[in-house]
Design a protein around this motif. Structure first.
Motif: not given
Length: 268
Positions: A98-101, A118-134
Motif C-alpha cells: 500500500m506504499r506505492k499506489i 497516509e504515512d509512508d504512502t506515495e500515490a498517483w492517479g488517472v482521471e479517465p474523463y475530462d475535468l471541466d470543474d476541477a
C-alpha cells in the motif's frame, strides 16, 4: 327384468314405516362436523400465530435492510467513496504494497490527496474523463504530473510494474467488453503486487442522472459471476491470499462493502 324403484315407490315404503340407513343420525353428524371444523380452525389460527409473527418480522427486517441499502445509493454514493471505507482493511491485507499506489477512476484527485496524507504512502492517479470543474488542488496535482487525465481504453502512460498496487473504482463499469479486454491487462501490467477493482452490483446506481453527459453511456453493472468468467477468459487470476486477509480483517469490524471488490494478481 327387474324394475328400478321410482321416487313414488320409495316414498310409499317410507310411509309404510321403512327407514333409510343412518337417516336418523344425519342432524347429529352435521353438528359434529361443524364443531370439529370450528376446533380445527381455532387450533390452526392459534398454532400459526407464531409463524405469522416470524414472517412479519422477517419481512420487516428485509424491508428495512432494503430501504437502508437503497438510501445509500440514492444519496449518490459511489464505489470511490466506498474505497475510503475499505481502506483500513486493505492496509491489513496488503501491508507494504500500500506504499506505492495508482488510483484509476473518477474523483481521483480526492483519492490521491487522501492517500498522500497516509504515512509512508506515495500515490498517483488517472482521471479517465475530462475535468471541466476541477478545483485548485486538483489542478495543482495535474500540473505536477501526480494526476493525469487519460482515456483508459488506451495503454496507460506508465512503465511496467511502476506501482506496487493499482486500485480502480467506478471506471470499468462504463467500458464494454471490447475495451475491458485492453484495459484489464494494462492494470495488471503497471502493477507489481496486484490490482483491485471496485464495481457496483447489478441493479444499483452509483452515479447521479447526469452520468450520461459525463461518461457518454450509462454504467453497465455486472454480476460477480460475469466478472469472474471474464477474468478467467482474460487469464487474470484472483489473489486468494489477499482475499482471505481482507475478509478476515473486515469480519472483525463487521464491515460489509456496498460494492463488489475483486483482488487480482499482476501479470508475471
Amino acid at each position: 327384468m327387474s324394475r328400478r324403484p321410482t321416487a313414488t315407490g320409495l316414498s310409499r315404503r317410507l310411509g309404510d314405516g321403512a327407514t333409510v340407513p343412518f337417516m336418523g343420525s344425519v342432524p347429529f353428524l352435521s353438528i359434529g362436523l361443524v364443531l370439529l371444523g370450528a376446533f380445527l380452525i381455532i387450533g390452526y389460527l392459534y398454532s400459526g400465530s407464531g409463524d405469522k409473527a416470524d414472517f412479519n418480522r422477517l419481512q420487516g427486517n428485509s424491508h428495512r435492510q432494503s430501504k437502508q441499502f437503497c438510501n445509500s445509493y440514492t444519496a449518490g454514493r459511489s464505489c470511490t467513496s466506498e474505497f475510503f471505507q475499505a481502506l483500513p482493511y486493505l492496509k491489513k491485507a496488503y501491508g507494504d504494497s500500500m506504499r506505492k499506489i495508482l488510483h484509476v477512476g473518477p474523483d481521483t484527485c480526492t483519492v490521491v490527496s487522501k492517500l498522500l496524507k497516509e504515512d509512508d504512502t506515495e500515490a498517483w492517479g488517472v482521471e479517465p474523463y475530462d475535468l471541466d470543474d476541477a478545483d485548485a488542488k486538483c489542478n495543482s496535482l495535474i500540473r505536477k504530473g501526480v494526476v493525469r487525465v487519460s482515456d483508459i481504453k488506451f495503454p496507460l502512460p506508465y512503465r511496467s510494474k511502476s506501482f506496487s498496487l493499482v486500485i480502480v473504482s467506478d471506471a470499468l463499469d462504463y467500458l464494454s467488453p471490447k475495451y475491458l479486454n485492453k484495459t484489464l491487462p494494462e492494470l495488471a501490467r503497471v502493477s507489481s503486487d496486484g490490482f483491485i477493482i471496485f464495481s457496483g452490483h447489478p441493479g444499483q446506481r452509483t452515479f447521479k442522472v447526469d452520468e450520461l453527459s459525463k461518461f457518454g453511456r450509462p454504467a453497465k453493472l455486472r454480476s460477480a459471476t460475469w466478472w469472474i468468467r471474464f477474468f478467467v477468459q482474460s487469464r487474470i487470476e484472483e489473489n486468494e491470499v489477499a482475499i482471505k486477509k481482507f475478509e478476515l480483517a473486515s469480519a472483525k469490524k463487521h464491515y460489509q462493502s456496498a460494492c463488489q471488490i475483486f483482488h487480482l494478481k499482476p501479470f508475471i
